[in-house]
Motif scaffolding. Structure first.
Motif, PDB file in Angstrom:
ATOM      1  N   THR A   1       0.801  -1.196   0.144  1.00 40.19           N
ATOM      2  CA  THR A   1       0.198  -0.073   0.065  1.00 40.19           C
ATOM      3  C   THR A   1       0.840   1.308  -0.167  1.00 40.19           C
ATOM      4  OG1 THR A   1      -1.801  -1.023   1.205  1.00 40.19           O
ATOM      5  CG2 THR A   1      -1.787   1.209   1.347  1.00 40.19           C
ATOM      6  N   MET A   2       2.101   1.315   0.769  1.00 39.39           N
ATOM      7  CA  MET A   2       2.873   2.440   0.882  1.00 39.39           C
ATOM      8  C   MET A   2       3.415   2.653  -0.266  1.00 39.39           C
ATOM      9  SD  MET A   2       3.680   1.611   5.027  1.00 39.39           S
ATOM     10  CE  MET A   2       4.695   3.254   5.070  1.00 39.39           C
ATOM     11  N   VAL A   3       4.016   1.462  -0.800  1.00 42.31           N
ATOM     12  CA  VAL A   3       4.971   1.521  -1.999  1.00 42.31           C
ATOM     13  C   VAL A   3       4.087   2.148  -3.311  1.00 42.31           C
ATOM     14  CG1 VAL A   3       6.122   0.174  -3.814  1.00 42.31           C
ATOM     15  CG2 VAL A   3       6.717  -0.010  -1.175  1.00 42.31           C
ATOM     16  N   MET A   4       2.703   1.829  -3.261  1.00 46.52           N
ATOM     17  CA  MET A   4       2.037   2.258  -4.603  1.00 46.52           C
ATOM     18  C   MET A   4       2.134   3.935  -4.569  1.00 46.52           C
ATOM     19  SD  MET A   4       0.703   0.029  -5.934  1.00 46.52           S
ATOM     20  CE  MET A   4      -0.340   0.964  -7.145  1.00 46.52           C
ATOM     21  N   GLY A   5       2.733   4.753  -3.563  1.00 48.45           N
ATOM     22  CA  GLY A   5       2.766   6.115  -3.802  1.00 48.45           C
ATOM     23  C   GLY A   5       4.088   6.558  -4.043  1.00 48.45           C
ATOM     24  N   VAL A   6       5.131   5.567  -4.423  1.00 46.40           N
ATOM     25  CA  VAL A   6       6.356   6.148  -4.990  1.00 46.40           C
ATOM     26  C   VAL A   6       6.329   6.524  -6.500  1.00 46.40           C
ATOM     27  CG1 VAL A   6       8.717   5.423  -5.325  1.00 46.40           C
ATOM     28  CG2 VAL A   6       7.691   4.724  -3.241  1.00 46.40           C
ATOM     29  N   PRO A   7       5.725   5.638  -7.421  1.00 45.14           N
ATOM     30  CA  PRO A   7       5.520   6.054  -8.665  1.00 45.14           C
ATOM     31  C   PRO A   7       4.613   7.006  -8.953  1.00 45.14           C
ATOM     32  CG  PRO A   7       4.653   3.878  -8.438  1.00 45.14           C
ATOM     33  CD  PRO A   7       5.355   4.206  -7.119  1.00 45.14           C
ATOM     34  N   LEU A   8       3.199   6.722  -8.296  1.00 49.47           N
ATOM     35  CA  LEU A   8       2.143   7.570  -8.513  1.00 49.47           C
ATOM     36  C   LEU A   8       2.500   8.952  -8.017  1.00 49.47           C
ATOM     37  CD1 LEU A   8      -0.875   4.971  -7.919  1.00 49.47           C
ATOM     38  CD2 LEU A   8      -0.055   5.892  -9.907  1.00 49.47           C
ATOM     39  N   ALA A   9       3.030   9.147  -6.886  1.00 45.85           N
ATOM     40  CA  ALA A   9       3.167  10.351  -6.506  1.00 45.85           C
ATOM     41  C   ALA A   9       3.922  11.308  -7.361  1.00 45.85           C
ATOM     42  CB  ALA A   9       4.090  10.257  -5.168  1.00 45.85           C
ATOM     43  N   PHE A  10       4.826  10.790  -8.341  1.00 45.12           N
ATOM     44  CA  PHE A  10       5.482  11.340  -9.423  1.00 45.12           C
ATOM     45  C   PHE A  10       4.547  11.735 -10.566  1.00 45.12           C
ATOM     46  CE2 PHE A  10       8.292  11.902 -13.130  1.00 45.12           C
ATOM     47  CZ  PHE A  10       9.159  13.027 -12.633  1.00 45.12           C
ATOM     48  N   VAL A  11       3.598  10.678 -10.879  1.00 50.76           N
ATOM     49  CA  VAL A  11       2.756  10.821 -12.123  1.00 50.76           C
ATOM     50  C   VAL A  11       1.572  11.831 -11.849  1.00 50.76           C
ATOM     51  CG1 VAL A  11       1.119   9.398 -13.654  1.00 50.76           C
ATOM     52  CG2 VAL A  11       3.353   8.544 -13.027  1.00 50.76           C
ATOM     53  N   ILE A  12       0.810  11.728 -10.671  1.00 46.85           N
ATOM     54  CA  ILE A  12      -0.265  12.471 -10.677  1.00 46.85           C
ATOM     55  C   ILE A  12      -0.241  14.032 -10.489  1.00 46.85           C
ATOM     56  CG2 ILE A  12      -2.095  13.020  -8.886  1.00 46.85           C
ATOM     57  CD1 ILE A  12      -1.988   9.893  -8.241  1.00 46.85           C
ATOM     58  N   PRO A  13       0.909  14.545  -9.746  1.00 52.09           N
ATOM     59  CA  PRO A  13       1.054  15.920  -9.882  1.00 52.09           C
ATOM     60  C   PRO A  13       1.331  16.294 -11.173  1.00 52.09           C
ATOM     61  CG  PRO A  13       2.212  14.979  -7.903  1.00 52.09           C
ATOM     62  CD  PRO A  13       1.840  13.788  -8.746  1.00 52.09           C
ATOM     63  N   ARG A  14       2.101  15.767 -11.928  1.00 49.87           N
ATOM     64  CA  ARG A  14       2.443  16.104 -13.623  1.00 49.87           C
ATOM     65  C   ARG A  14       0.800  16.285 -14.178  1.00 49.87           C
ATOM     66  NH1 ARG A  14       7.725  15.762 -15.308  1.00 49.87           N
ATOM     67  NH2 ARG A  14       7.025  15.124 -17.302  1.00 49.87           N
ATOM     68  N   LEU A  15       0.336  15.067 -13.789  1.00 52.40           N
ATOM     69  CA  LEU A  15      -1.027  15.208 -14.625  1.00 52.40           C
ATOM     70  C   LEU A  15      -2.239  16.319 -14.190  1.00 52.40           C
ATOM     71  CD1 LEU A  15      -3.197  13.696 -16.434  1.00 52.40           C
ATOM     72  CD2 LEU A  15      -3.833  12.243 -14.497  1.00 52.40           C
ATOM     73  N   ALA A  16      -2.105  16.634 -12.771  1.00 55.61           N
ATOM     74  CA  ALA A  16      -2.987  17.520 -12.299  1.00 55.61           C
ATOM     75  C   ALA A  16      -2.601  18.971 -12.867  1.00 55.61           C
ATOM     76  CB  ALA A  16      -2.766  17.636 -10.891  1.00 55.61           C
TER      77      ALA A  16
ATOM     78  N   GLY B   1      -3.668   1.926  -1.621  1.00 52.28           N
ATOM     79  CA  GLY B   1      -2.378   2.684  -1.873  1.00 52.28           C
ATOM     80  C   GLY B   1      -2.588   3.946  -2.859  1.00 52.28           C
ATOM     81  N   ILE B   2      -3.673   3.201  -4.078  1.00 52.60           N
ATOM     82  CA  ILE B   2      -3.756   4.430  -5.191  1.00 52.60           C
ATOM     83  C   ILE B   2      -4.616   5.246  -4.275  1.00 52.60           C
ATOM     84  CG2 ILE B   2      -5.054   4.622  -7.252  1.00 52.60           C
ATOM     85  CD1 ILE B   2      -4.277   1.869  -7.938  1.00 52.60           C
ATOM     86  N   SER B   3      -5.691   5.226  -3.585  1.00 51.62           N
ATOM     87  CA  SER B   3      -6.455   6.240  -3.132  1.00 51.62           C
ATOM     88  C   SER B   3      -5.561   7.132  -2.147  1.00 51.62           C
ATOM     89  CB  SER B   3      -7.274   5.348  -2.061  1.00 51.62           C
ATOM     90  OG  SER B   3      -8.287   6.486  -1.426  1.00 51.62           O
ATOM     91  N   ASN B   4      -4.500   6.434  -1.490  1.00 51.60           N
ATOM     92  CA  ASN B   4      -3.716   7.277  -0.497  1.00 51.60           C
ATOM     93  C   ASN B   4      -2.911   8.452  -1.426  1.00 51.60           C
ATOM     94  OD1 ASN B   4      -4.643   6.498   1.704  1.00 51.60           O
ATOM     95  ND2 ASN B   4      -2.823   4.926   2.163  1.00 51.60           N
ATOM     96  N   CYS B   5      -2.902   8.259  -2.686  1.00 51.64           N
ATOM     97  CA  CYS B   5      -1.760   9.219  -3.341  1.00 51.64           C
ATOM     98  C   CYS B   5      -2.922  10.632  -3.751  1.00 51.64           C
ATOM     99  CB  CYS B   5      -1.714   8.637  -4.843  1.00 51.64           C
ATOM    100  SG  CYS B   5      -0.492   7.269  -4.862  1.00 51.64           S
ATOM    101  N   ALA B   6      -3.990  10.625  -3.135  1.00 51.63           N
ATOM    102  CA  ALA B   6      -4.461  11.950  -2.754  1.00 51.63           C
ATOM    103  C   ALA B   6      -3.665  13.099  -2.167  1.00 51.63           C
ATOM    104  CB  ALA B   6      -5.938  11.851  -1.921  1.00 51.63           C
TER     105      ALA B   6
END
Length: 420
Positions: free
Chosen positions: A279-294, A334-339
């Protein structure tokens, strides 16, 4: 008499002083800030997650009561709220980079002193010192990005969010094995993270000189900072603060209770720990992708809703089939926590000025962390009195609905300056 011919007078031009190529100093500064952001982000959670991994050993070693241990787990969000609100005033007086440098030094001091504590009071004081440094640095990370990388808010927010997630997961997973390798002494297991904190101080020291001739920081001297907005009058600021608080509530509940939910459902303890790491590791790649998309979207509401639906699905799965679909639920949560990185990105997008980002970041994070304080405690109370996880999981799922609503409001294309 004819005029005498004039002789040209030659003046010796001093040889030009060698200078750095245009923009070299600027590039060097940006490179230093980038390294500083990554190292700072790596140190914003190990003080918390390393303690969580060794909480049983610490409570036994210091003879803490169960009540004190419970309070200790609730201290981080409370400190983030209380100390984070001081960041704007400190940043205006000393500059954001100087305050972050001091924050890293406070983390270092707290991590050094905590293993040396002989009793509960000293341990709590050292922990509070480290958390104070984390709190002000939390608030000023979006400010640093806005100031030095105004055209790369998404990518830089993603970079340090990814580093933050990496530091969180590594500290949670590596603290116990390192402690065992060091002879099983919990004091050494906690103290080893001070070495990482020491590295985080170094890049910020040269940035202390980033001041104008009057001694005021550039940020303070900028015209835009002379009249910072009153963010308490902004509906967007309140929506962003509530969104930050609800996503933090979900994250702290997940980190604190998800392994126990799986264990009570029949999942082995070791597997439950691995599921939390997933769950926690999901934030590593998505934390880089989501802000760029936002940053490429005028309205971040669709991302908010997508993350919320992942959370709703994950909690529904935990309720209906916690053991059978454990891996899928861990990934969805883990995806949800990328909020969290999305909220940080919106802080930078919802203000036009550096001063506005300082105020908005402090307000949203302080309000948000205050909102998140009772969540994990309430889940524990419901679990104890209901005798099962049905009611607590229903609460977790129910919180996703207001999170999606306020997140959609916070994601609208407007700034706090327009509303104040």
């Amino acid at each position: 008499m004819p005029d005498e011919p004039k002789t040209a007078v030659r003046t010796r031009t001093p040889a030009p002083t060698p200078t750095a190529p245009p923009g070299a100093t600027h590039r060097w500064t940006l490179g230093l800030v980038t390294v500083g952001l990554v190292l700072a982000a790596l140190n914003l959670r190990p003080a918390i997650t390393s303690l969580g991994a060794l909480l049983e050993e610490v409570t036994e070693g210091l003879h803490m009561s169960g009540t004190v241990a419970g309070v200790l787990t609730s201290v981080p969000p409370l400190c983030f709220a209380v100390f984070g609100i001081t960041a704007p005033r400190l940043a205006r007086r000393f500059g954001p980079a100087a305050v972050v440098c001091a924050g890293m030094a406070a983390i270092l001091a707290g991590l050094v002193l905590r293993p040396l504590a002989g009793g509960t009071a000293g341990f709590l004081a050292a922990s509070a010192l480290a958390l104070m440094g984390i709190a002000v640095s939390n608030v000023l990370m979006p400010v640093i990005v806005k100031r030095y990388f105004p055209d790369r808010i998404g990518s830089m927010t993603g970079l340090y969010s990814m580093a933050l997630a990496l530091g969180t997961s590594v500290a949670a997973a590596a603290t116990v094995p390192m402690t065992e390798a060091l002879g099983g002494d919990w004091r050494l297991g906690l103290g080893v993270w001070a070495a990482v904190a020491a590295l985080a101080v170094l890049p910020w020291i040269p940035l202390l000189r980033d001041r104008d001739d009057s001694g005021r920081t550039k940020e303070r001297a900028a015209p835009e900072a002379t009249a910072p907005p009153r963010v308490t009058r902004s509906r967007t600021a309140w929506a962003l603060g509530c969104f930050f608080g609800l996503q933090a509530t979900g994250a702290y509940i997940t980190m604190g209770w998800m392994p126990q939910i799986f264990r009570d459902a029949g999942v082995p303890a070791t597997t439950a720990g691995v599921l939390l790491a997933v769950t926690m590791v999901m934030g590593v790649p998505l934390a880089f992708v989501i802000p760029r998309l936002a940053t490429r979207m005028k309205h971040q509401g669709p991302i908010v809703v997508a993350l919320g639906l992942c959370g709703l699905t994950g909690y529904t799965g935990l309720f209906l089939a916690p053991e059978a679909g454990a891996w899928l639920w861990a990934v969805l949560l883990g995806i949800s926590n990328c909020a969290f990185p999305l909220a940080l990105t919106m802080i930078g997008l919802r203000s036009r000025t550096g001063a506005g980002v300082v105020r908005l970041s402090a307000f949203a994070q302080s309000v948000g962390y205050l909102i998140s304080v009772p969540g994990p405690l309430l889940v524990g109370v419901l679990y104890q009195h209901s005798g099962g996880w049905g009611l607590p999981i229903a609460l977790m799922a129910g919180l996703m609905v207001p999170q999606m609503i306020v997140g959609t409001l916070a994601g609208r294309d407007r700034t706090v300056e327009d509303e104040c």
